[in-house]
Design a protein around this motif. Structure first.
Motif, PDB file in Angstrom:
ATOM      1  N   LEU A  56      -4.206  30.104 -15.600  1.00 28.28           N
ATOM      2  CA  LEU A  56      -3.699  31.366 -15.205  1.00 28.28           C
ATOM      3  C   LEU A  56      -2.977  31.185 -13.750  1.00 28.28           C
ATOM      4  O   LEU A  56      -1.920  32.124 -13.619  1.00 28.28           O
ATOM      5  N   PHE A  57      -3.350  30.317 -13.011  1.00 28.80           N
ATOM      6  CA  PHE A  57      -2.522  30.196 -11.927  1.00 28.80           C
ATOM      7  C   PHE A  57      -1.321  29.212 -11.868  1.00 28.80           C
ATOM      8  O   PHE A  57      -0.490  29.049 -11.005  1.00 28.80           O
ATOM      9  N   ASN A  58      -1.108  28.677 -13.135  1.00 31.08           N
ATOM     10  CA  ASN A  58       0.059  27.811 -13.318  1.00 31.08           C
ATOM     11  C   ASN A  58      -0.072  26.562 -12.489  1.00 31.08           C
ATOM     12  O   ASN A  58       0.846  26.151 -11.917  1.00 31.08           O
ATOM     13  N   MET A  59      -1.214  25.886 -12.526  1.00 33.75           N
ATOM     14  CA  MET A  59      -1.727  24.843 -11.671  1.00 33.75           C
ATOM     15  C   MET A  59      -2.166  23.673 -12.606  1.00 33.75           C
ATOM     16  O   MET A  59      -2.741  23.857 -13.556  1.00 33.75           O
ATOM     17  N   GLU A  60      -2.060  22.480 -12.160  1.00 32.22           N
ATOM     18  CA  GLU A  60      -2.399  21.240 -13.009  1.00 32.22           C
ATOM     19  C   GLU A  60      -3.818  21.097 -12.948  1.00 32.22           C
ATOM     20  O   GLU A  60      -4.628  20.685 -13.771  1.00 32.22           O
ATOM     21  N   PHE A  61      -4.464  21.130 -11.740  1.00 33.58           N
ATOM     22  CA  PHE A  61      -5.745  20.950 -11.206  1.00 33.58           C
ATOM     23  C   PHE A  61      -6.447  21.644 -10.820  1.00 33.58           C
ATOM     24  O   PHE A  61      -6.037  22.492 -10.220  1.00 33.58           O
ATOM     25  N   ASP A 102       1.711  19.537  -8.280  1.00 35.56           N
ATOM     26  CA  ASP A 102       2.985  19.118  -7.579  1.00 35.56           C
ATOM     27  C   ASP A 102       4.187  19.882  -8.247  1.00 35.56           C
ATOM     28  O   ASP A 102       5.162  20.027  -7.263  1.00 35.56           O
ATOM     29  N   GLU A 103       4.169  20.457  -9.140  1.00 40.41           N
ATOM     30  CA  GLU A 103       5.120  21.388  -9.666  1.00 40.41           C
ATOM     31  C   GLU A 103       4.528  22.724 -10.265  1.00 40.41           C
ATOM     32  O   GLU A 103       3.356  22.870 -10.892  1.00 40.41           O
ATOM     33  N   THR A 104       5.154  23.864 -10.313  1.00 42.43           N
ATOM     34  CA  THR A 104       4.620  25.145 -11.073  1.00 42.43           C
ATOM     35  C   THR A 104       6.010  25.813 -11.136  1.00 42.43           C
ATOM     36  O   THR A 104       6.799  25.904 -10.337  1.00 42.43           O
ATOM     37  N   LYS A 105       5.882  26.750 -12.259  1.00 38.30           N
ATOM     38  CA  LYS A 105       6.898  27.779 -12.647  1.00 38.30           C
ATOM     39  C   LYS A 105       6.654  28.949 -11.591  1.00 38.30           C
ATOM     40  O   LYS A 105       7.526  29.884 -11.657  1.00 38.30           O
ATOM     41  N   ARG A 106       5.620  29.155 -11.194  1.00 36.68           N
ATOM     42  CA  ARG A 106       5.037  30.233 -10.366  1.00 36.68           C
ATOM     43  C   ARG A 106       6.043  30.345  -8.896  1.00 36.68           C
ATOM     44  O   ARG A 106       6.312  29.330  -8.385  1.00 36.68           O
ATOM     45  N   LYS A 107       6.219  31.581  -8.822  1.00 38.18           N
ATOM     46  CA  LYS A 107       7.074  31.674  -7.653  1.00 38.18           C
ATOM     47  C   LYS A 107       6.568  32.274  -6.396  1.00 38.18           C
ATOM     48  O   LYS A 107       6.816  31.915  -5.128  1.00 38.18           O
ATOM     49  N   ARG A 108       5.383  33.015  -6.606  1.00 41.93           N
ATOM     50  CA  ARG A 108       4.582  33.214  -5.354  1.00 41.93           C
ATOM     51  C   ARG A 108       3.110  33.774  -6.139  1.00 41.93           C
ATOM     52  O   ARG A 108       3.063  33.830  -7.220  1.00 41.93           O
ATOM     53  N   PHE A 109       2.277  34.213  -5.019  1.00 37.11           N
ATOM     54  CA  PHE A 109       0.955  34.667  -5.235  1.00 37.11           C
ATOM     55  C   PHE A 109       0.861  36.110  -4.827  1.00 37.11           C
ATOM     56  O   PHE A 109       1.342  36.490  -3.799  1.00 37.11           O
ATOM     57  N   GLU A 110       0.433  36.989  -5.883  1.00 36.80           N
ATOM     58  CA  GLU A 110       0.366  38.307  -5.314  1.00 36.80           C
ATOM     59  C   GLU A 110      -0.833  38.792  -5.017  1.00 36.80           C
ATOM     60  O   GLU A 110      -2.139  38.008  -4.891  1.00 36.80           O
TER      61      GLU A 110
END
Length: 247
Positions: A42-47, A133-141
């Protein structure tokens, strides 16, 4: 509308996972691992980590992966996790977009993370933490913050029993040590001691009393405190006996 639909769908999924756990169709480790996998996606995170704070030292309790790299991520983010724990509120960072401005930890740790405190059984358990380390997410709402806090509430319901059992085990251990100290003093005292019920019936007697009266503890249990006391002593102890009966 899409954001609200996404939140509703995710909340429903968490409730289903919780329901499955309560139905004992799976164990807590698997349920929490699924929670973390859902959150990481959901948050586009690895861990995804559930970190318990033990004397201000973060310890990984549950993860979404078996990768050895997760320990390295914990080490990198120790300061951040501690500061989120101390602040008691959700913290996040996506590059330069952040609400995490707490001094020395501002530029440390992962460039991409979101974490929120976990309160289980009214105790500060630790942190729910996602990082990469990397994500396609631009920001958190704002709704992302609501989602991780909803997730934390669901997770804490599962952790409540774990925390309660741990505290109960500690209480039982303390009680056992206390009982052992009492028994040591009681058994090896040089003075005769007995424990009586409300009617004066003997329920326990120590070794010194057994030797003094020439009875075993089992034999003494057939007597009352009054029957083993000398009549003169009883007269002198009238006030003490009155107090004993009041107690």
């Amino acid at each position: 509308d899409l954001k609200e639909e996404r939140m509703a769908e995710f909340s429903h999924g968490l409730r289903e996972l919780h329901r499955l756990n309560l139905a004992q169709k799976t164990n807590q480790q698997e349920v929490l691992s699924d929670y973390l996998k859902s959150g990481a996606q959901l948050f586009n995170m690895e861990f995804g980590l559930i970190v318990q704070m033990e004397s201000d030292l973060p310890v990984i309790k549950y993860t979404n992966t078996t990768s050895d790299a997760v320990d390295a991520y914990l080490s990198v983010n120790n300061k951040i996790i501690n500061q989120i724990h101390q602040a008691g509120q959700t913290g996040f960072r996506i590059g330069n977009s952040t609400n995490f401005k707490t001094g020395s930890g501002e530029n440390s740790g992962s460039k991409f993370f979101i974490g929120t405190p976990l309160i289980a059984n009214n105790i500060d358990y630790g942190i729910l933490f996602f990082c990469s380390d990397e994500t396609k997410r631009k920001r958190f709402e704002n709704y992302d913050i609501e989602l991780i806090e909803i997730m934390a509430m669901n997770i804490c319901q599962l952790l409540n029993m774990e925390v309660w059992l741990k505290n109960q085990q500690q209480a039982d251990q303390a009680l056992l040590l206390s009982d052992r100290r009492f028994k040591s003093i009681y058994d090896y005292a040089n003075v005769g001691i007995c424990v009586c019920d409300m009617e004066g019936n003997i329920v326990m007697a120590n070794r010194a009393l057994e030797e003094l009266l020439g009875f075993t503890e089992e034999e003494l249990k057939k007597h009352t405190f009054y029957s083993i006391s000398d009549s003169d002593d009883l007269e002198e102890l009238a006030e003490d006996l009155k107090l004993y009966e009041q107690i």
